[in-house]
Write a protein that holds these residues in place. Sequence first.
Motif, PDB file in Angstrom:
ATOM      1  N   GLY A 175     102.553  85.925   3.053  1.00  0.00           N
ATOM      2  CA  GLY A 175     103.083  84.600   2.766  1.00  0.00           C
ATOM      3  C   GLY A 175     104.579  84.517   2.584  1.00  0.00           C
ATOM      4  O   GLY A 175     105.108  83.453   2.260  1.00  0.00           O
ATOM      5  N   ALA A 176     105.292  85.621   2.779  1.00  0.00           N
ATOM      6  CA  ALA A 176     106.742  85.606   2.615  1.00  0.00           C
ATOM      7  C   ALA A 176     107.425  86.137   3.873  1.00  0.00           C
ATOM      8  O   ALA A 176     108.375  86.909   3.805  1.00  0.00           O
ATOM      9  N   GLY A 177     106.898  85.699   5.033  1.00  0.00           N
ATOM     10  CA  GLY A 177     107.511  86.066   6.301  1.00  0.00           C
ATOM     11  C   GLY A 177     106.958  87.312   6.947  1.00  0.00           C
ATOM     12  O   GLY A 177     107.449  87.737   7.998  1.00  0.00           O
ATOM     13  N   GLY A 178     105.934  87.911   6.340  1.00  0.00           N
ATOM     14  CA  GLY A 178     105.405  89.163   6.878  1.00  0.00           C
ATOM     15  C   GLY A 178     104.963  89.069   8.317  1.00  0.00           C
ATOM     16  O   GLY A 178     105.287  89.945   9.130  1.00  0.00           O
ATOM     17  N   THR A 179     104.219  88.013   8.668  1.00  0.00           N
ATOM     18  CA  THR A 179     103.742  87.910  10.057  1.00  0.00           C
ATOM     19  C   THR A 179     104.901  87.650  11.010  1.00  0.00           C
ATOM     20  O   THR A 179     104.949  88.209  12.110  1.00  0.00           O
ATOM     21  N   GLN A 180     105.845  86.815  10.592  1.00  0.00           N
ATOM     22  CA  GLN A 180     106.904  86.388  11.505  1.00  0.00           C
ATOM     23  C   GLN A 180     108.000  87.427  11.694  1.00  0.00           C
ATOM     24  O   GLN A 180     108.605  87.513  12.766  1.00  0.00           O
ATOM     25  N   ARG A 181     108.242  88.236  10.692  1.00  0.00           N
ATOM     26  CA  ARG A 181     109.233  89.309  10.865  1.00  0.00           C
ATOM     27  C   ARG A 181     108.611  90.522  11.549  1.00  0.00           C
ATOM     28  O   ARG A 181     109.288  91.228  12.298  1.00  0.00           O
ATOM     29  N   LEU A 182     107.336  90.767  11.285  1.00  0.00           N
ATOM     30  CA  LEU A 182     106.683  91.933  11.883  1.00  0.00           C
ATOM     31  C   LEU A 182     106.713  91.873  13.400  1.00  0.00           C
ATOM     32  O   LEU A 182     106.941  92.893  14.065  1.00  0.00           O
ATOM     33  N   VAL A 183     106.473  90.690  13.976  1.00  0.00           N
ATOM     34  CA  VAL A 183     106.422  90.579  15.439  1.00  0.00           C
ATOM     35  C   VAL A 183     107.800  90.681  16.070  1.00  0.00           C
ATOM     36  O   VAL A 183     107.936  90.576  17.293  1.00  0.00           O
ATOM     37  N   VAL A 186     107.346  95.010  16.127  1.00  0.00           N
ATOM     38  CA  VAL A 186     106.288  95.510  17.012  1.00  0.00           C
ATOM     39  C   VAL A 186     105.764  94.337  17.821  1.00  0.00           C
ATOM     40  O   VAL A 186     105.932  93.178  17.438  1.00  0.00           O
ATOM     41  N   ASN A 187     105.120  94.628  18.953  1.00  0.00           N
ATOM     42  CA  ASN A 187     104.648  93.527  19.788  1.00  0.00           C
ATOM     43  C   ASN A 187     103.474  92.797  19.128  1.00  0.00           C
ATOM     44  O   ASN A 187     102.880  93.282  18.163  1.00  0.00           O
ATOM     45  N   VAL A 188     103.162  91.637  19.661  1.00  0.00           N
ATOM     46  CA  VAL A 188     102.176  90.762  19.035  1.00  0.00           C
ATOM     47  C   VAL A 188     100.811  91.443  18.912  1.00  0.00           C
ATOM     48  O   VAL A 188     100.143  91.344  17.879  1.00  0.00           O
ATOM     49  N   ALA A 189     100.393  92.155  19.948  1.00  0.00           N
ATOM     50  CA  ALA A 189      99.079  92.813  19.909  1.00  0.00           C
ATOM     51  C   ALA A 189      99.024  93.846  18.792  1.00  0.00           C
ATOM     52  O   ALA A 189      98.040  93.930  18.044  1.00  0.00           O
ATOM     53  N   LYS A 190     100.079  94.652  18.669  1.00  0.00           N
ATOM     54  CA  LYS A 190     100.110  95.662  17.607  1.00  0.00           C
ATOM     55  C   LYS A 190     100.181  94.995  16.245  1.00  0.00           C
ATOM     56  O   LYS A 190      99.551  95.462  15.274  1.00  0.00           O
ATOM     57  N   ALA A 191     100.919  93.904  16.141  1.00  0.00           N
ATOM     58  CA  ALA A 191     101.018  93.186  14.874  1.00  0.00           C
ATOM     59  C   ALA A 191      99.658  92.650  14.443  1.00  0.00           C
ATOM     60  O   ALA A 191      99.312  92.681  13.257  1.00  0.00           O
ATOM     61  N   ILE A 192      98.871  92.153  15.387  1.00  0.00           N
ATOM     62  CA  ILE A 192      97.515  91.682  15.060  1.00  0.00           C
ATOM     63  C   ILE A 192      96.695  92.823  14.479  1.00  0.00           C
ATOM     64  O   ILE A 192      95.988  92.657  13.471  1.00  0.00           O
ATOM     65  N   ALA A 246     116.124  87.944  15.502  1.00  0.00           N
ATOM     66  CA  ALA A 246     115.727  88.814  16.618  1.00  0.00           C
ATOM     67  C   ALA A 246     114.612  88.146  17.423  1.00  0.00           C
ATOM     68  O   ALA A 246     113.896  87.274  16.916  1.00  0.00           O
ATOM     69  N   PRO A 247     114.445  88.534  18.688  1.00  0.00           N
ATOM     70  CA  PRO A 247     113.380  87.933  19.506  1.00  0.00           C
ATOM     71  C   PRO A 247     112.003  88.470  19.128  1.00  0.00           C
ATOM     72  O   PRO A 247     111.873  89.598  18.635  1.00  0.00           O
ATOM     73  N   VAL A 248     110.991  87.666  19.364  1.00  0.00           N
ATOM     74  CA  VAL A 248     109.607  88.107  19.208  1.00  0.00           C
ATOM     75  C   VAL A 248     109.276  89.089  20.318  1.00  0.00           C
ATOM     76  O   VAL A 248     109.622  88.859  21.485  1.00  0.00           O
ATOM     77  N   LEU A 249     108.636  90.200  19.975  1.00  0.00           N
ATOM     78  CA  LEU A 249     108.241  91.194  20.971  1.00  0.00           C
ATOM     79  C   LEU A 249     106.853  90.822  21.491  1.00  0.00           C
ATOM     80  O   LEU A 249     105.851  91.016  20.801  1.00  0.00           O
ATOM     81  N   SER A 250     106.803  90.293  22.666  1.00  0.00           N
ATOM     82  CA  SER A 250     105.554  89.756  23.185  1.00  0.00           C
ATOM     83  C   SER A 250     104.662  90.843  23.771  1.00  0.00           C
ATOM     84  O   SER A 250     105.074  91.995  23.941  1.00  0.00           O
ATOM     85  N   SER A 251     103.441  90.473  24.051  1.00  0.00           N
ATOM     86  CA  SER A 251     102.465  91.330  24.730  1.00  0.00           C
ATOM     87  C   SER A 251     101.839  90.492  25.831  1.00  0.00           C
ATOM     88  O   SER A 251     101.966  89.262  25.843  1.00  0.00           O
TER      89      SER A 251
END
Length: 668
Positions: free
Chosen positions: A133-141, A144-150, A199-204
């Motif tokens: 709830g403090a940016g963890g999902t949005q900074r993580l991607v 690492v790429n979205v698939a790994k973040a999931i 920084a940009p989102v690392l996509s998958s």
Amino acid sequence: MTDSPVRLRFEDDIAVIVIDNPPVNAGSRAVREALLDRLGDLVGSAATGVVIVGAGRTFVAGSDIREFGAPLEEPQLPAVIAAIEALPIPVVAAIHGAALGGGFELALGCDARVASADAVVGLPEVKLGMVPGAGGTQRLVRLVNVAKAIDLVCSGQRVPAPEALALGLVDVLADGDLLAAALAHARSLGNTKRRLGEAPVLSSSETEIAAAADKAMRRGRQRPNVVEAISLLRDANSAPFATMLARERAAFQQLRSSDEAAALRHLFFAEREAGRVDGLAGVAPLPIHTVGVVGAGTMGAGIAVCLLNAGLTVQLIEQDEPALSRGIDRIEKTLAADVASGRCSTSRRAALAGSIALADLRDCDLIIEAAFEDLAIKQDLFARLDAVARPDAILATNTSYLDIAAIAAATQRPASVIGLHFFSPANVMKLLEVVRTPKTSDQALLTGLKLARQIGKIAVVSALGEGFIGNRIYSAYRRQCEFMVEEGASPQQVDAALEAFGFAMGPFAVSDLSGLDIAWKTRQRLAATRDPRERYVTIPDRLCEAGRLGRKAGAGWYRYDERGQRHVDSAVATLIEANSAVAVRRAFHAEEIQRRAMAAIVNEAKLVLQDGVAQRAGDIDVALVHGYGFPAWEGGPLYWHARQDREEAVKALDEVERATGFGFRRAG
């Protein structure tokens, strides 16, 4: 500032902010407030950089979970992270111990992360019914790429520092002094800020994302927080960073207030309380380095794998060379699979020795027996173990039902005998029942609890009693389900209803998995003392007599193909019809099945407490969740029961009492 949980000092041009909130530097309101104050003190200062470090044994192990049951007090964590980002100088997180949940989100809000080699990081909020709830999902991607973040977010896994470095979750591994490495890294950044939100989102690829999401949904049982976490990660690039932060925070706040999150918080605290026993202050457990395992079958091999993966030395004993060879082969394959899957970084095969001579157990600190479930066999074995083991060694039995006091009586050291009841598969299931007899010493009990911690198990202490805590409750549950099958329900209908309730598997599928012969032997052992007026379903006995012992035999309540997939078998329906003692069988619906099964579980759980077999209600909740597949999001059977309508619960128990008949014992 001396009484503050956050201190500020300077190392030449670098400001050092020290979080000191024992025992694990939890991110409480006081810590957040003090962090904001110290960051405010740096505005306009001559510092060229900042290092945030934890005092004691860890960085910030997570937010203070005790705060989650009420409205969060200001300042909240996003405000602290915003202040870090607003500083014009770089901020480095120096991570040792654990940086989990809010602790890792704090680190992600910094411009860089330096970690000690033994640190772990992760976002385990999904395990508590929430999302970061403090940016963890949005900074993580953005690391690492979205698939790994999931995968990382939805599993809630703890990532060891070397793996975190390889993934890019940390920037540097300290070689030696952590603070010195963090100071050097802060200086190397100059005046450069590295805000992850910029920084940009690392996509998958969509294929990779879909595969990761599907795996997460299956593993997470499609719970609402898992669905929301996947959505937040998938959509990270669909709106401005600030917009997604607000969306994540709103989702966190909503899920934090849910019944599911409250149930999981109950379990979180119950797990930590379960391994504590009153009245043992001042008693020290014995050291454990080498453990003997007697029996290399499925259970013994699984126990050996647990011990090896925890860094212990294992002496494995079997009765002959072919059995020993099969056991070692089983262990080697499991260890190799653990390494291949990433559960372990390296195989511990070299720490395993095998033998057919009990005398080779003479140097073991603790010996675990995993032999055939027969009292006479175990008594003979313990008498022989007593003769070869060191005088200070602890002797433990893995029995599921048998009287451990009777086993201990075969030795000259009953005070050193305990039960260590593992659950199958032992290298996977988290629960370990630590069973004490009236003669078990406090030191022996604490040594068993220490071993549980060493091998990563959740320990629940049980007193003596048929089936201890878990199997006693499970037997009452299974018996009620057998009554319903005799009355007209099909095994697959019962399983489906209880899986719909949330159980990982229905009772008949579980029986097939563990083997019908285990309960059969128990029924045979108790037959002489069973009152003939008690209701007794013969159908499971007939299945066993027909060789239908479960999955290992290819047939039990179900039929199994060569891949181990279960199928409904018409022969079982015929056998049930032929052996039902109910003259007129009837139709059942899922609600009745669930109602009666749950009433049976809750009543027996209350009796377990009433009889003093379990110390506290939370212990029972922990045992049923981690050993028997009760849905964690319901908090365990007694937590669930406390939130049900009292009148309806009484009616359900009345049904169980009528169905059971003579000998039914109703909890007070």
